[in-house]
Every structure is written in structure tokens, then in C-alpha cells.
Design an enzyme around this catalytic site. Structure first.
Site, short mmCIF file in Angstrom:
data_model
loop_
_atom_site.label_atom_id
_atom_site.label_comp_id
_atom_site.label_asym_id
_atom_site.label_seq_id
_atom_site.Cartn_x
_atom_site.Cartn_y
_atom_site.Cartn_z
CE LYS A 66 -3.94 1.94 2.46
NZ LYS A 66 -4.95 1.85 3.72
CB SER A 141 -8.16 3.77 2.87
OG SER A 141 -7.39 3.09 3.74
CB SER A 165 -8.34 0.81 5.56
OG SER A 165 -9.17 2.07 5.33
N1 GLN Z 1 -13.16 4.20 6.45
C1 GLN Z 1 -12.55 4.63 7.67
C2 GLN Z 1 -12.24 6.12 7.55
O1 GLN Z 1 -12.52 6.99 6.64
C3 GLN Z 1 -11.26 3.83 7.98
C4 GLN Z 1 -10.13 4.02 7.14
C5 GLN Z 1 -9.09 3.22 7.48
O2 GLN Z 1 -9.26 2.07 8.10
N2 GLN Z 1 -7.94 3.64 7.16
O3 GLN Z 1 -11.42 6.75 8.38
#
Ligand code: GLN
Length: 473
Positions: A66, A141, A165
């Protein structure tokens, strides 16, 4: 044989027997990337020549990373304009560990800007598509990591999980996503979103690969003060033991309003199957669940606003060119460099931390976080694991939630609590909706008991065919 379609443990077997070499695997991955990724957009930094060179010199397996994990001298941008051109001067601890085991770094995967999101739409490189339906999001994400594994452009990949995410995109793309216990894997070199919630984890084609990769990246690290001084167990053998007699809690709060009916059916059938495999499934209550999203968006944005303060045009990436003096340069760089969601979170987090509001919002959120953690502590006195849906809905259409941040925030309603409590969670494929979109089952465990959740996931996976299904691209 199409090597890109195999799992890491299958490939390891072939490599050890001398039937194939690393360059054969890389060539097959390169072919898949070149054929599919123009449309999919899962991979954002990729250098063909470098990959070939590395593969010739290695006997290891290829892996994608990532774009928020630092790789020395390679583009690491968090898919944000503000880090345009940034090449870290050091490797993250997980990268050092991979290199030591001879893994081949293939490239960086697409993500929501700074990991803010649930759909991979806020990337400065444009959205990643869901390999099961190119009009839909892959989740986020870590959407790039999940999509490239699902599309067989990768054997496996690393992601990061702050509120879901890894698990949510794994569910939406039909792969296995593991978020380890907070502290199990070093965060050194992971560009911070919310430091008390972030954790690096794995996206793989099956559970055995998740166990294999977890072992490589785990371990205490003096470079991360929150890394836990616990031993690194090898789960790959133990996960094959049966699950007879294990006690599994089914939290009632996760099956109410907002849960898609196809998702619900798949998850209920999966729970039945786990029961047939010998575990005892019973209802449990996690009474503070309803506050998780609110608590998360106060704590996560507060920490994010503080972590993003370092991106000011001085040390990293972008610097606005037309500035008159230093304050002007800060302002212009941040205005040009951050996308809308990053700006929204900086404003929200700064507000929650400001004097006069700190007690009312941030401090209060920390107290409720403790209650959410206590719900889990209480449940784990009786149960060995907790099983829930991973996401309330299957993959939604690109653009559907971008104008409505609140609806977007609710995409993680089932995954967020695990980060607040610091416990491990895994998402495994558990079926398909009527529209042929994958559904994920989430299994949560006690701190540092990845073994039990992987064992349940493995037994369930082996008793079903879901993990063998691949999208028709
Ligand atoms: N969707 C969640 C957020 O927007 C989690 C994102 C993540 O785990 N990086 O914060």
C-alpha cells in the site's frame, strides 16, 4: 499453469521443489498487470525493469505494498498530491522484514488519500475499480491492495487498517483481509493517519497465506514505542486444528437496521456452517456499539489533524511555487496539496482538540472508547471469538457516496470497534449477493489471539468454495 492465480503457499511449494523460479512468477504477474491494470487502476507506482532485475536476483515471492508504507528511494505518496515525488530515505520495518525473507517488492497500490475513506475514490490517481463489477468501488482505503489480489494481478499485498481499511475492501473484493492486534506489527515507516488505531495487515487469497505473511511482518520493534514485546507464533500449522467446542458470540447490535438483506443471509448461513463444524454459536451483547462511529470520527480526526501538521511544504513532497513568505507558503502548499476529505478531517480534528471543546468532544470520546473496549473484554470472558458481517452492504457504485460523507462513514460501522479496542479481526469470503458481489464474514478475537480467529476462518474457508471464485475480467 498461470502462476499469478496461485496462492503464496502453493508457489512456495513449487519454488522449493525447483519446478519454477521467482522470475517465472514475476513474469506471470507482470503479464496480468499489463493486461488488466489500465482498467482496474489498482497499482500506482510500478517499474517493470526494476521488478525484473529484483526477480532475477531472488528466490522469493512477489508482494505489492500500500502506498502509505515507506520503501527506501521509491515513490511513497499516500496517493496525495502533497507527497508528490516523495521518496523516503528509509524502509518501514515491515519492508525490512520482507526483504530479509527475500520477498520481491513489486510496486505500490492505490488507496484513499492518507487512508481517509472506504472506497479508494479520494486517491489523487483516480479511483480503483472493483474487479467483480467495474462500475463499483473496491472498498477502501486499501482498495488497490484488495483489488489487485482479487484480480490475480498479485499473489498478496500489504494494507493498513485504521477503522476497517483492510477488512472492508477484502469483503467487497472477495479476498481475505487480516488486521492484527494493535502492537503486533510495527508501525515504523507507516505514514500515520491515527496513531492509536493504525495497524498494518495482509490481503491474501486464502487464510493460510494470511498466517504465513503475518508471521513474516510481526514482532517487537524498538523503533515503534507502541509495538508489543510479544513472541511471534507460527500459526500456519495450528490453524488447521478443528474448532470443536469453541464458543462464538454473535452480537445482536450488528444485525439491525442498515444491514443489506443478501449480506445478512450470507452471514447467517456462514454462522450455521461454523456451528456444523463444531463451534457453539450464541447471542452476545456489545451495548456500546452504537457510539463507535461517533467516537471513531472524533479520535481518528483529532489524531489525523495532528499527524498531518508535518506536511507544510518544507520537508516533504509538494511546495507551492507562487508564495510570498513562509506563512503564505504553508497555506498555499496545504491548500493545493490536500484533497477535500483530508481538509474536512483536519478541520474536524482541530475543532475537537481546541480549547473549550477538548473536554466535551475528545476527552468524552476517549471515555466511551474505554467502554467499547470493556464490552469486548466482557464478551471474551465467555467467548473465544465474535462473528459479524464485515460490511453492512456489498460494493456500491462509484460516485454514489462521494457527496455524502456521513453515508460514507457508515460503511465502516462493523469494523471500527475492533480498532478502538485494539483487537484482531479477519474478513473471509462468505458468499455472493444476487448481483454476484462478494460478501465478507468478520471474525474478531482476543488481543494477540490471531490464532483462534485464523483457525475459525481456515476451517470455514475449507468447508466452503467461496475463496476459489474469481472475477471474470
Ligand atoms: N473508512 C474509515 C475512515 O475513513 C477507515 C479508514 C481506514 O481504516 N484507514 O476513516
Amino acid at each position: 499453469m498461470e502462476l499469478n492465480k496461485l496462492t503464496a503457499h502453493e508457489l512456495r511449494g513449487l519454488l522449493d521443489k525447483g519446478d519454477i523460479s521467482s522470475i517465472d512468477i514475476s513474469n506471470s504477474i507482470l503479464g496480468a498487470v499489463e493486461k488488466k491494470d489500465k482498467a482496474l487502476n489498482a497499482i500506482v507506482h510500478f517499474d517493470r525493469e526494476k521488478v525484473i532485475e529484483r526477480s532475477k536476483a531472488s528466490k522469493g515471492l512477489p508482494i505489492f505494498i500500500k502506498d502509505n508504507i515507506c520503501v527506501k528511494d521509491e515513490m511513497t505518496t499516500c496517493c496525495s498530491k502533497i507527497l508528490n515525488g516523495f521518496k523516503p530515505p528509509y524502509d518501514a520495518t515491515v519492508i525490512k522484514k520482507l526483504l530479509k525473507e527475500d520477498f520481491i517488492l513489486m510496486g505500490k497500490t492505490n488507496m484513499d488519500e492518507f487512508a481517509f475513506g472506504s472506497s479508494t475514490e479520494s486517491s489523487c490517481y483516480g479511483p480503483t475499480k472493483n474487479p467483480w463489477d467495474m462500475e463499483r468501488i473496491p472498498g477502501g482505503s486499501s482498495g488497490g491492495s484488495a483489488a489487485c489480489v482479487a484480480a490475480d494481478e498479485a499473489i498478496f499485498a500489504l494494507g493498513s487498517d485504521t477503522g476497517g481499511s483492510i477488512r472492508q475492501p477484502a469483503a467487497l473484493c472477495g479476498v481475505v483481509g487480516l488486521k492484527p492486534t494493535y502492537g503486533r506489527v510495527s508501525r515504523y515507516g507507516l505514514i500515520a493517519f491515527a496513531s492509536s488505531l493504525d495497524q498494518i495487515g495482509t490481503l491474501t487469497k486464502d487464510v493460510e497465506d494470511a498466517a504465513l505473511l503475518l508471521k513474516v511482518i510481526s514482532g517487537h520493534d524498538s523503533m515503534d514505542s507502541t509495538s508489543a514485546p510479544v513472541s511471534v507464533p507460527d500459526h500456519s500449522l495450528k490453524i488447521k486444528d478443528d474448532i470443536k467446542g469453541l464458543k462464538i458470540g454473535i452480537p445482536q447490535e450488528y444485525f439491525g437496521q442498515g444491514l443489506d438483506s443478501d449480506v445478512k443471509n450470507c452471514v447467517l448461513k456462514a454462522i450455521e456452517k461454523i456451528g456444523q463444524l463444531g463451534a457453539k454459536c450464541e447471542k452476545v451483547n456489545l451495548p456500546h456499539t452504537e457510539y463507535a462511529v461517533a467516537v471513531y470520527y472524533i479520535i481518528a480526526t483529532a489524531e489525523a489533524s495532528s499527524n498531518l501538521a508535518r506536511f507544510d511544504g518544507v520537508q516533504y513532497g509538494l511546495r507551492a511555487k507562487d508564495a510570498k513568505a513562509i506563512i503564505d507558503m504553508y497555506k498555499k502548499t496545504r491548500a493545493q496539496g490536500f484533497g477535500d476529505e483530508a481538509k474536512r478531517r483536519i478541520i474536524l480534528g482541530t475543532f475537537a482538540l481546541s480549547s473549550g471543546y477538548y473536554d466535551a468532544y475528545y476527552l468524552r470520546a476517549l471515555k466511551v472508547r474505554t467502554l467499547i473496549k470493556k464490552d469486548f473484554d466482557d464478551a471474551f470472558r465467555k467467548f473465544d471469538a465474535i462473528v459479524t458481517p464485515t460490511s453492512p452492504t456489498p460494493a456500491f457504485k462509484i460516485g454514489e457516496r462521494t457527496q455524502d460523507p456521513l453515508t460514507m462513514y457508515l460503511s465502516d460501522i462493523f469494523t471500527i470497534s475492533a480498532n478502538l479496542a485494539g483487537i484482531p479481526g479477519v474478513s473471509v469470503p462468505c458468499g455472493f449477493t444476487k448481483e454476484n458481489l462478494p460478501v465478507g464474514l468478520q471474525i474478531l478475537g482476543r488481543p494477540f489471539d490471531e490464532e483462534t480467529i485464523l483457525k475459525i476462518a481456515y476451517n470455514y474457508e475449507q468447508a466452503t468454495e467461496w475463496h476459489k471464485k474469481r472475477p471474470d475480467l
